[in-house]
Design an enzyme around this catalytic site. Structure first.
Site, short mmCIF file in Angstrom:
data_model
loop_
_atom_site.label_atom_id
_atom_site.label_comp_id
_atom_site.label_asym_id
_atom_site.label_seq_id
_atom_site.Cartn_x
_atom_site.Cartn_y
_atom_site.Cartn_z
CB THR A 108 8.80 -34.38 67.80
OG1 THR A 108 9.10 -32.98 67.81
CG2 THR A 108 7.76 -34.69 66.73
NE ARG B 156 19.50 -31.80 67.11
CZ ARG B 156 18.50 -31.79 66.24
NH1 ARG B 156 17.91 -32.92 65.90
NH2 ARG B 156 18.08 -30.67 65.71
CE LYS C 85 12.34 -23.33 72.85
NZ LYS C 85 11.67 -23.63 71.56
CG ASP D 210 8.31 -22.87 69.81
OD1 ASP D 210 8.15 -24.10 69.96
OD2 ASP D 210 9.25 -22.40 69.13
CD GLU E 39 8.92 -27.33 64.72
OE1 GLU E 39 9.42 -26.87 65.75
OE2 GLU E 39 9.10 -28.50 64.35
#
Length: 675
Positions: free
Chosen positions: A296, A166, A393, A364, A232
């Site tokens: 994270t 990134r 999200k 999630d 994950e």
């Protein structure tokens, strides 16, 4: 049809199986356009897609107002993460005349999620794996030097979703410029910006445990601050700070565990009662599951230089299965500090406050998206108030007091049927019980999907219009948690997720999978919306010329009017966009705008044509087989009878730029200017 969840597979069945384990396991995929006639089932190993980056600068530059000028030192443009530029040569009146000055190949495939940097007359490009750093002369358009990242090959098979990076950050050490960035294999490197020589390189993470690095760091004072990836995989998330001059570890703050590890002490003052108490990073988990608790910070970190505070969010808890994260049967655990926002002292790492947005995350809904520091008229009598704005999200726009963590507002910016709202008195979401998920049962039509109403794509804020601008997604999901066992270095997700199209108020399926949004944070509502065929995974840029720039998965680079959303310019590129644009001035004093192209397997699947540039089996990342199936199904559907045509719009200028004329073999950075 439903596929077997990937984590059920025996992780010891050979390297090839291991290299494929992070992919979304799919069967009979036909693409989201065809999903209008049914459900696109995806058994998720990792639905989150990574991206990251933040601001850097010398002490002098850090005292500047939250806007960029001739240069671009960091992914967020400013330390505050506003992605606002004071340049105004390009305006709504002349943006239609933009032309491509040049394009530069990165020499690398896969998803290019990082933005380049510009310092003086030099462009710096950090590539996806193997994480090279390229220095380009902006006058001659030729390479000055290239620093070979040489990230270890094995790390490609130990990361979720794609082998992205990134971007980097530019800083000054003893009068000399350095570019600092992370490598997938757990290293962080500082490179002399003039010579390309390595200044220092340190290893801080072990990919064999599932922890990899792909975020862009932020440079705050003499610290390089960054997070990592791997929730994950059941890693225990943390944010680290290194000494800018030496690379030596200054502090590390975990997202889970006892207060001493999380750097919470008596000086930490959470606003809400639910976030107060000792060692909540252990007591809100069953047994020792906090050790695989995820959380994270794989996206953006911002910095308020006035208070020397860094802000960032954490991802979902390790396993996607909330039943496994109950304290006891029928008794949920908040699972702190996953899905939370931290405010920390940049020098010591000590938490000033923390707020958990989604306790006992069932869906999630990471909180890793950018937390932008701005002054808004939200104080008494309309006085300016320093706040942190976070589009999560979960579909809500959280605005928190930057000093105290008080939740000022939390208005929906998208359809969020999992909750009726966020309680400003308790900080808890008002969860719709029918949208809770539990092991062994499928919960249908949860909005937004696990990709989020908005994911990592960086927003931009204009102090002129008072609006935020960002790419968004228009998708929902069916969700079934599944039992999973922890094995270090293997997936620890545990969910079968089917992505389904969103429906309007009348129950009709909406053809657009994405949107580009202008949002008024004071009124708590959208100002305007541009519908896009594909999810918008690219970030935004806004300038003093009242022009907003962004790119799309279907190969378009656009400029729109910041006030109205009217399209001013559109260029057709050789590949789609998952990066964010930047702007700067050349040696001639003229304003430029740059955008990076390149899609990996996950984003390429949504584009309708697969990875771009195309990725062969011999160039496989961790997501080869299932992602290839997905990409082919999308590509076939885009060309077939079920293709959805683009919504009509006004294009003042449409161009097919240089590299788009032939099949691409690399990502590109495209630079545009006025004639």
């Amino acid at each position: 049809m439903r596929a077997t969840a990937g984590f059920i597979l025996d992780p010891m069945r050979g390297l090839e199986r291991m290299n494929n384990r992070y992919a979304m396991q799919t069967k009979n995929l036909t693409g989201l356009r065809r999903a209008a006639k049914g459900c696109l089932d995806i058994s998720v190993l990792a639905l989150s897609v990574f991206v990251g980056g933040v601001w850097a600068g010398s002490a002098a530059a850090q005292a500047a107002p939250p806007q960029t000028g001739a240069e671009w030192w960091t992914a967020g443009g400013t330390q505050q993460g506003t992605r606002y530029s004071g340049l105004k040569e390009i305006t709504a009146a002349n943006a239609g005349g933009l032309t491509e000055e040049f394009s530069y190949p990165t020499g690398v495939k896969n998803s290019h999620q990082g933005s380049p940097l510009v310092v003086g007359n030099t462009l710096y490009i950090v590539t996806p794996f193997p994480n090279n750093l390229i220095s380009v002369d902006l006058s001659s358009h030729s390479q000055n030097w290239i620093y070979a990242g040489n990230a270890a090959q094995f790390s490609k098979g130990l990361t979720c979703c794609d082998v992205v990076n990134r971007g980097g950050a530019y800083g000054v050490v003893n009068g000399k410029g350095v570019v600092v960035y992370t490598l997938l294999d757990g290293h962080v490197v500082a490179v002399d910006a003039s010579t390309g020589k390595e200044v220092w390189k340190v290893k801080v993470a072990d990919p064999w445990t599932g922890e990899t690095l792909n975020t862009a760091p932020i440079i705050a004072n003499d610290k390089v601050i960054f997070g990592s990836s791997g929730s994950e995989m059941g890693v225990r998330g943390s944010v680290r700070a290194l000494n800018l001059a030496t690379g030596k570890l200054a502090w590390q703050a975990y997202a889970t565990g006892p207060d001493a590890d999380v750097l919470i002490d008596s000086s930490t003052k959470p606003w809400f009662q639910k976030d107060k108490g000792a060692n909540l990073g252990t007591t809100t988990w069953p047994g020792s599951l906090w050790k695989q608790g995820g959380g994270t910070s794989w996206a953006w970190i911002t910095h308020d230089p006035d208070t020397n505070t860094v802000f960032y969010g954490t991802s979902q808890p390790g396993t996607f299965n909330p039943t496994m994260r109950q304290l006891s049967p029928g008794t949920p655990g908040d699972n702190k500090w996953a899905a939370s926002i931290f405010a920390r002292d940049a020098d010591t790492g000590k938490a000033k406050w923390v707020y958990q947005l989604v306790p006992w995350d069932n869906w999630d809904y990471d909180a890793v998206n950018e937390s932008t520091v701005v002054d808004l008229p939200l104080g008494a009598g309309g006085a300016l108030r320093r706040v942190v704005v976070h589009f999560n999200k979960d579909g809500f726009a959280y605005i928190l007091d930057a000093a105290t963590g008080q939740l000022v507002s939390a208005n929906p910016f998208s359809d969020a049927n999992w909750a009726t709202g966020i309680d400003l008195n308790t900080g808890y979401p008002n969860v719709v019980s029918s949208k809770l998920t539990q092991e062994g049962q499928r919960t249908d039509y949860i909005c937004p999907s696990a990709f989020g109403a908005k994911d990592w794509e960086y927003s931009a804020f204009s102090p002129v219009t008072g609006l935020f601008y960002f790419g968004a997604h228009n998708m929902c999901m069916n969700y079934e948690p599944l039992r999973v066992n922890y094995i270090a270095g293997t997936p620890f997700t545990g969910a079968d997720v089917g992505i389904v199209p969103h429906k309007d108020a009348q129950g009709a399926i909406e053809p657009n999978l994405g949107e580009f949004v202008a949002f008024d944070p004071v009124k708590g509502q959208r100002k305007w919306t541009i519908k896009e065929n594909t999810p918008v995974f690219g970030g935004a840029l806004v300038t003093a010329g009242n022009v907003v720039f962004y790119g799309t998965l279907d190969k378009k680079f656009k400029a729109v009017d910041a006030n109205t959303g009217v399209e001013l310019f559109s260029a057709i590129l050789e590949c789609g966009v998952t990066s964010a644009p930047i702007t700067f001035t050349g040696s001639d004093g003229k304003q430029r705008v740059a955008i990076t192209t390149g899609l990996g397997r996950l984003n390429g699947a949504f584009s309708g044509s697969g990875p771009c540039p195309a990725i062969s089996s011999g160039e496989s990342s961790a997501t080869v087989s299932p992602q290839t199936k997905m990409a082919k199904s999308y590509a076939g559907d885009a060309e077939g009878e079920n293709a959805t045509s683009a919504a009509p719009h006004h294009v003042v200028s449409a161009h097919t730029v240089g590299a788009a004329a032939t099949a691409p073999t690399t990502g590109f950075v495209h630079v545009f200017k006025l004639p």
